[in-house]
Write a protein that holds these residues in place. Structure first.
Motif, PDB file in Angstrom:
ATOM      1  N   SER A   1     -19.632 -46.444 -38.017  1.00 26.76           N
ATOM      2  CA  SER A   1     -20.694 -47.395 -37.651  1.00 26.76           C
ATOM      3  C   SER A   1     -20.097 -48.720 -37.154  1.00 26.76           C
ATOM      4  O   SER A   1     -20.627 -49.343 -36.234  1.00 26.76           O
ATOM      5  CB  SER A   1     -21.605 -47.666 -38.858  1.00 26.76           C
ATOM      6  N   VAL A   2     -19.012 -49.138 -37.776  1.00 26.84           N
ATOM      7  CA  VAL A   2     -18.348 -50.374 -37.340  1.00 26.84           C
ATOM      8  C   VAL A   2     -17.508 -50.134 -36.092  1.00 26.84           C
ATOM      9  O   VAL A   2     -17.428 -50.977 -35.183  1.00 26.84           O
ATOM     10  CB  VAL A   2     -17.464 -50.937 -38.478  1.00 26.84           C
ATOM     11  N   SER A   3     -16.905 -48.955 -36.011  1.00 30.86           N
ATOM     12  CA  SER A   3     -15.956 -48.676 -34.928  1.00 30.86           C
ATOM     13  C   SER A   3     -16.626 -48.549 -33.566  1.00 30.86           C
ATOM     14  O   SER A   3     -16.034 -48.938 -32.549  1.00 30.86           O
ATOM     15  CB  SER A   3     -15.207 -47.371 -35.218  1.00 30.86           C
ATOM     16  N   VAL A   4     -17.835 -47.996 -33.515  1.00 33.18           N
ATOM     17  CA  VAL A   4     -18.475 -47.747 -32.209  1.00 33.18           C
ATOM     18  C   VAL A   4     -18.671 -49.046 -31.423  1.00 33.18           C
ATOM     19  O   VAL A   4     -18.230 -49.131 -30.258  1.00 33.18           O
ATOM     20  CB  VAL A   4     -19.805 -46.976 -32.398  1.00 33.18           C
ATOM     21  N   PRO A   5     -19.305 -50.083 -32.004  1.00 28.22           N
ATOM     22  CA  PRO A   5     -19.406 -51.329 -31.212  1.00 28.22           C
ATOM     23  C   PRO A   5     -18.050 -51.957 -30.910  1.00 28.22           C
ATOM     24  O   PRO A   5     -17.851 -52.515 -29.821  1.00 28.22           O
ATOM     25  CB  PRO A   5     -20.263 -52.242 -32.105  1.00 28.22           C
ATOM     26  N   VAL A   6     -17.117 -51.833 -31.853  1.00 28.11           N
ATOM     27  CA  VAL A   6     -15.771 -52.377 -31.599  1.00 28.11           C
ATOM     28  C   VAL A   6     -15.125 -51.652 -30.416  1.00 28.11           C
ATOM     29  O   VAL A   6     -14.479 -52.272 -29.556  1.00 28.11           O
ATOM     30  CB  VAL A   6     -14.890 -52.250 -32.862  1.00 28.11           C
ATOM     31  N   ALA A   7     -15.313 -50.328 -30.353  1.00 28.82           N
ATOM     32  CA  ALA A   7     -14.719 -49.551 -29.248  1.00 28.82           C
ATOM     33  C   ALA A   7     -15.320 -49.953 -27.907  1.00 28.82           C
ATOM     34  O   ALA A   7     -14.600 -50.086 -26.903  1.00 28.82           O
ATOM     35  CB  ALA A   7     -14.940 -48.064 -29.505  1.00 28.82           C
ATOM     36  N   PHE A   8     -16.638 -50.157 -27.862  1.00 30.91           N
ATOM     37  CA  PHE A   8     -17.263 -50.582 -26.602  1.00 30.91           C
ATOM     38  C   PHE A   8     -16.739 -51.962 -26.190  1.00 30.91           C
ATOM     39  O   PHE A   8     -16.538 -52.234 -25.006  1.00 30.91           O
ATOM     40  CB  PHE A   8     -18.785 -50.612 -26.754  1.00 30.91           C
ATOM     41  N   MET A   9     -16.520 -52.821 -27.186  1.00 28.59           N
ATOM     42  CA  MET A   9     -15.980 -54.151 -26.888  1.00 28.59           C
ATOM     43  C   MET A   9     -14.517 -54.077 -26.461  1.00 28.59           C
ATOM     44  O   MET A   9     -14.021 -54.972 -25.761  1.00 28.59           O
ATOM     45  CB  MET A   9     -16.107 -55.043 -28.127  1.00 28.59           C
ATOM     46  N   ALA A  10     -13.814 -53.026 -26.876  1.00 25.83           N
ATOM     47  CA  ALA A  10     -12.383 -52.901 -26.578  1.00 25.83           C
ATOM     48  C   ALA A  10     -12.105 -52.079 -25.323  1.00 25.83           C
ATOM     49  O   ALA A  10     -10.943 -51.813 -25.019  1.00 25.83           O
ATOM     50  CB  ALA A  10     -11.665 -52.265 -27.769  1.00 25.83           C
TER      51      ALA A  10
END
Length: 240
Positions: free
Chosen positions: A66-75
């Motif tokens: 859940s935390v990784s998905v938005p972080v991945a889009f930002m990265a």
């Protein structure tokens, strides 16, 4: 090179005598582990440890993904502006910089012994793994599929929902299942530093010199890892 080799051997006190002596001790240790102790009380402790381990892996995977998905889009540098890209990449790098055992020790000190510390540890590690791989996959999507949505006046969120997510969704699901498999294996290890699960039960068995019980726990851990790997492979094949 030879100097480095001799210096390294001297630094770790490499000694053939100690190696031979260790073989004898290892033999005695292995003998004390046989037969594995699967008594009634031991089975109950193993059941509790396994339940805790699986729960930790599931909770950590849900929170971590859940935390990784938005972080991945930002990265993903093709989807995010440069300042956001560098911020997200920094978060991923920090998450990947430390081994789970070190993170486990930190969380055990912070929140105390038990599965809560283990779930936090695995969630933290999931961000580094899942976020990095998903970000690289997002950077390789077909950008031509986004242009019709942009041409129709779609905003940034609509472009991501209808142009990016459909391309990345199978990979996102497959990665989540793979990370759950890794979390199952890792949760059996981080218990050794007090972060709950079957690893903590194993640590207690060694502390009490119950080596036959420790052997039973090790057998169960191998069974859990194998079952998790088979389940993960089957589900990922279906997702593809």
């Amino acid at each position: 090179m030879l100097v480095a080799v001799f210096w390294s051997a001297w630094s770790i006190r490499l000694s053939p005598a100690r190696f031979v002596e260790g073989l004898s001790s290892t033999g005695q240790f292995l003998a004390s582990m046989w037969p594995p102790d699967f008594g009634a009380r031991e089975r109950e402790l193993i059941r509790e440890g396994v339940t805790e381990t699986l729960a930790m892996a599931v909770v950590a995977t849900i929170i971590g993904v859940s935390v990784s998905v938005p972080v991945a889009f930002m990265a993903a540098k093709n989807l995010a502006p440069w300042p956001v890209y560098y911020l997200a990449r920094g978060l991923i790098t920090v998450s990947r910089a430390f081994h789970s055992l070190i993170i486990g020790i930190i969380f055990v000190v912070a929140v105390g012994f038990g599965p809560f510390a283990g779930a936090l540890t695995l969630s933290f590690a999931t961000v580094g793994f899942y976020g990095k791989i998903l970000a690289e996959d997002l950077e390789n999507i077909d950008m031509n599929q986004l242009r019709p949505i942009e041409a129709a006046g779609g905003n940034r969120l609509q472009v991501i929902l209808y142009g990016v997510v459909p391309q990345a969704l199978p990979r996102m699901i497959g990665l989540a299942i793979y990370r759950w498999d890794i979390n199952v294996r890792s949760s059996t290890i981080i218990g050794i530093v007090g972060a709950g699960g079957i690893g903590f039960t194993l640590l207690n068995a060694f502390d009490r010199y119950q080596y036959d019980f420790a052997a039973a726990i090790l057998i169960v851990i191998v069974a859990i890892v194998l079952a998790g790997e088979v389940a993960s492979a089957m589900i990922r094949r279906r997702v593809r």
